[in-house]
Write an enzyme that holds these catalytic residues in place. Structure first.
Site, PDB file in Angstrom:
ATOM      1  CE1 TYR A 117      -2.945  -3.053   0.509  1.00 60.22           C
ATOM      2  CE2 TYR A 117      -2.673  -2.822   2.939  1.00 60.22           C
ATOM      3  CZ  TYR A 117      -3.217  -3.655   1.844  1.00 60.22           C
ATOM      4  OH  TYR A 117      -3.847  -4.706   2.227  1.00 60.22           O
ATOM      5  CG  HIS A 118       4.058   1.487   1.482  1.00 61.38           C
ATOM      6  ND1 HIS A 118       4.892   0.352   2.219  1.00 61.38           N
ATOM      7  CD2 HIS A 118       3.038   1.964   2.396  1.00 61.38           C
ATOM      8  CE1 HIS A 118       4.091   0.514   3.329  1.00 61.38           C
ATOM      9  NE2 HIS A 118       3.179   1.343   3.573  1.00 61.38           N
ATOM     10  N   PRO A 119       2.331   2.976  -3.007  1.00 61.38           N
ATOM     11  CG  PRO A 119       0.471   3.683  -4.065  1.00 61.38           C
ATOM     12  CD  PRO A 119       0.937   3.122  -2.695  1.00 61.38           C
TER      13      PRO A 119
END
Length: 528
Positions: free
Chosen positions: A453-455
């Site tokens: 969840y770290h784009p």
């Protein structure tokens, strides 16, 4: 037509900060546009509810295209669609990344972004429960706290990591990152402290700040290559607003490049095929997508007095993030001087993939690559702003990434079989005790690997031909437009991205203010 000095698009981790800092000057007018709703959903504020927010009405609910290296699975890519953005749906872990990450940014041609340059901005935002020191501040708006009552299992995780040779690290955001310890959270008085709670709620009465929720921005408005305003839909009505100085795009790593492309800034060939008029041919827009990938190792808990004590630690009345409490950073080759290449998240919950938990009680660690080699992209399926972007992650494109995850699983198996877990360690549910060989573990990883969840990175900062923004965060080739969010990261940092995105908001706001002071000086000189 209504005019504002600045228009900020996106009330996420960076946008909230920018709106706050720019309106400190009572003469500066700011319009903050957010596509989502207000953060009134009760579960947002309850830390233990954080696993239930992705996939809800406060999430964009994006999915990747079928991923070729993950058996053609589509990967769920949640992004906050609410005031506070993803800081309103994340697991609240406060991690800054490694010192070397930011020095690397500077070495890529981004002066002013070294660790020593960005540390003051981390400290500026922070209200650190433990007090001020060389690495931490106490005068900021964002509450950073210890976990109030960590479970016995989380404490045993740290003990077990030390027992197999890793150092105890009480502060992952201090002098070094390596080692095992308990995470700190963005929590205040037992409630989530999102960017909205920290930076927006306290300033709602500022007359120079206008916040419009439910506003879907369709495109940026240009006169030549000068950004002059924004067009957005609100409650079924199309609005256009003009900007006196700058538009600040803070919509995140998926939606910032999407909006640039919708507005005619991007790869000219791609945009021409969609019938979008070209403002600037900027081929790097939407490229360079990077994200952490992770896989779980999960155990059930056997029935014992200690196991019941672990279960008691899941009482929702305590301050917990409902997910990870303890962590470990390490280098897979045991090089203590090297930047960690794995991060581990440990929590007293059975978890195998997003939205799927198993019956009963247990504990899970997720193994995450800090600096994966996969590079993906974001593109447009059509000119219609209502359509989600096309997301390609390319997770596990590199076999070396798979090998590091295999090594991480083996390290966790060693850790879980120390005496610290003897009293409550049950059956290994995932990958499962029968999954032993490197080949079997590799197959498991490709089947169960998901996003962290770290784009980041899709509007990367730099001066090379694929860079989208300058080190001052101005979009190349146009005037009056900046991107201030995680999409400007040229490379992925080693850790959770919420704190770095808030830092980017702080530094971006200072860059915008500095330009405003120059503008005033020029105007004054011309007036004289």
């Amino acid at each position: 037509m209504t005019e504002y000095d600045y228009i900020v698009i996106g009330a996420g981790s960076a946008g909230c900060v920018v709106a706050n800092r720019l309106t400190e000057d009572g003469e500066t007018t700011v319009l903050l546009l957010e596509a989502g709703k207000e953060d009134t959903k009760p579960e947002i504020q309850i830390p233990l509810e954080s696993p239930n927010l992705p996939g809800s009405e406060v999430d964009w609910g994006y999915f990747s295209e079928p991923e070729p290296y993950l058996n053609n699975r589509k990967i769920f890519c949640p992004r906050g669609k609410v005031l506070g953005g993803s800081s309103s749906i994340n697991s609240m872990i406060y991690i800054r990344g490694n010192h070397h990450d930011y020095d690397h940014w500077q070495s890529l041609g981004n002066p002013g972004w070294s660790y020593q340059d960005v540390l003051p901005y981390f400290k500026k935002s922070e209200n650190q429960q433990r007090g001020a020191d060389a690495y931490h501040g106490v005068d900021g708006e964002l509450s950073v706290t210890d976990i109030q009552a960590p479970t016995v299992a989380s404490q045993r995780f740290v003990e077990a990591a030390v027992a197999i040779g890793y150092n105890h690290n009480p502060d992952f955001n201090g002098i070094q990152q390596s080692g095992a310890g308990l995470y700190q959270l963005t929590v205040k008085d037992g409630f989530r402290h999102s960017a909205a709670a920290a930076f927006l709620i306290p300033i709602l009465k500022r007359p120079n700040l206008t916040i419009t929720t439910g506003a879907l921005v369709r495109r940026l408005l240009f006169e030549g290559t000068r950004t002059v305003g924004v067009e957005y839909m609100h409650q079924g009505t199309l609005h256009q607003v003009r900007v006196n100085f700058e538009v600040i795009l803070s919509a995140g790593a998926f939606d910032s490049p999407k909006l640039l492309m919708q507005s005619g800034i991007g790869n000219a060939e791609h945009l021409q095929k969609l019938g979008i008029p070209i403002v600037v041919d900027l081929p790097g827009v939407g490229q360079n997508l990077q994200d952490h990938s992770l896989v779980p190792v999960a155990h059930q808990i056997i029935t014992s007095p200690v196991a019941h004590e672990v279960i008691a630690g899941l009482d929702p009345a305590i301050t917990s993030n409902g997910n990870a409490e303890a962590g470990l950073f390490l280098h897979t080759e045991g090089n203590l001087d090297a930047t960690p290449d794995l991060q581990f998240f440990f929590g007293s919950i059975l978890w195998i993939s997003p939205g799927k938990t198993l019956s009963g009680f247990g504990f899970t660690v997720t193994v995450s690559l800090t600096h994966p080699q996969n590079i993906g992209s974001v593109s447009l399926p059509s000119p219609d702003p209502k359509n989600p972007p096309i997301i390609r992650m390319n997770f596990l494109q590199s076999q070396s990434d798979v090998q590091k995850l295999v090594a991480g699983i083996k390290i966790m198996r060693k850790l879980f079989h120390t005496s610290a877990f003897d009293q409550f360690r049950g059956e290994e549910i995932s990958p499962g005790a029968e999954v032993i060989s490197d080949q079997a573990l590799s197959s498991y990883i490709r089947e169960f690997c998901v996003t962290g969840y770290h784009p980041v990175g899709t509007c990367k900062m730099g001066t090379d031909p694929m860079a989208v923004v300058s080190p001052e965060l101005r979009v190349h080739g146009v005037e009056g437009l900046r991107v201030v969010d995680a999409s400007i990261m040229p490379t992925l940092i080693g850790g959770n991205t919420n704190a770095p995105t808030i830092m980017i908001g702080e530094k971006g706001a200072d860059l915008i203010k500095a330009a405003g002071r120059v503008r005033q000086q020029v105007a004054s000189a011309m007036g004289n």
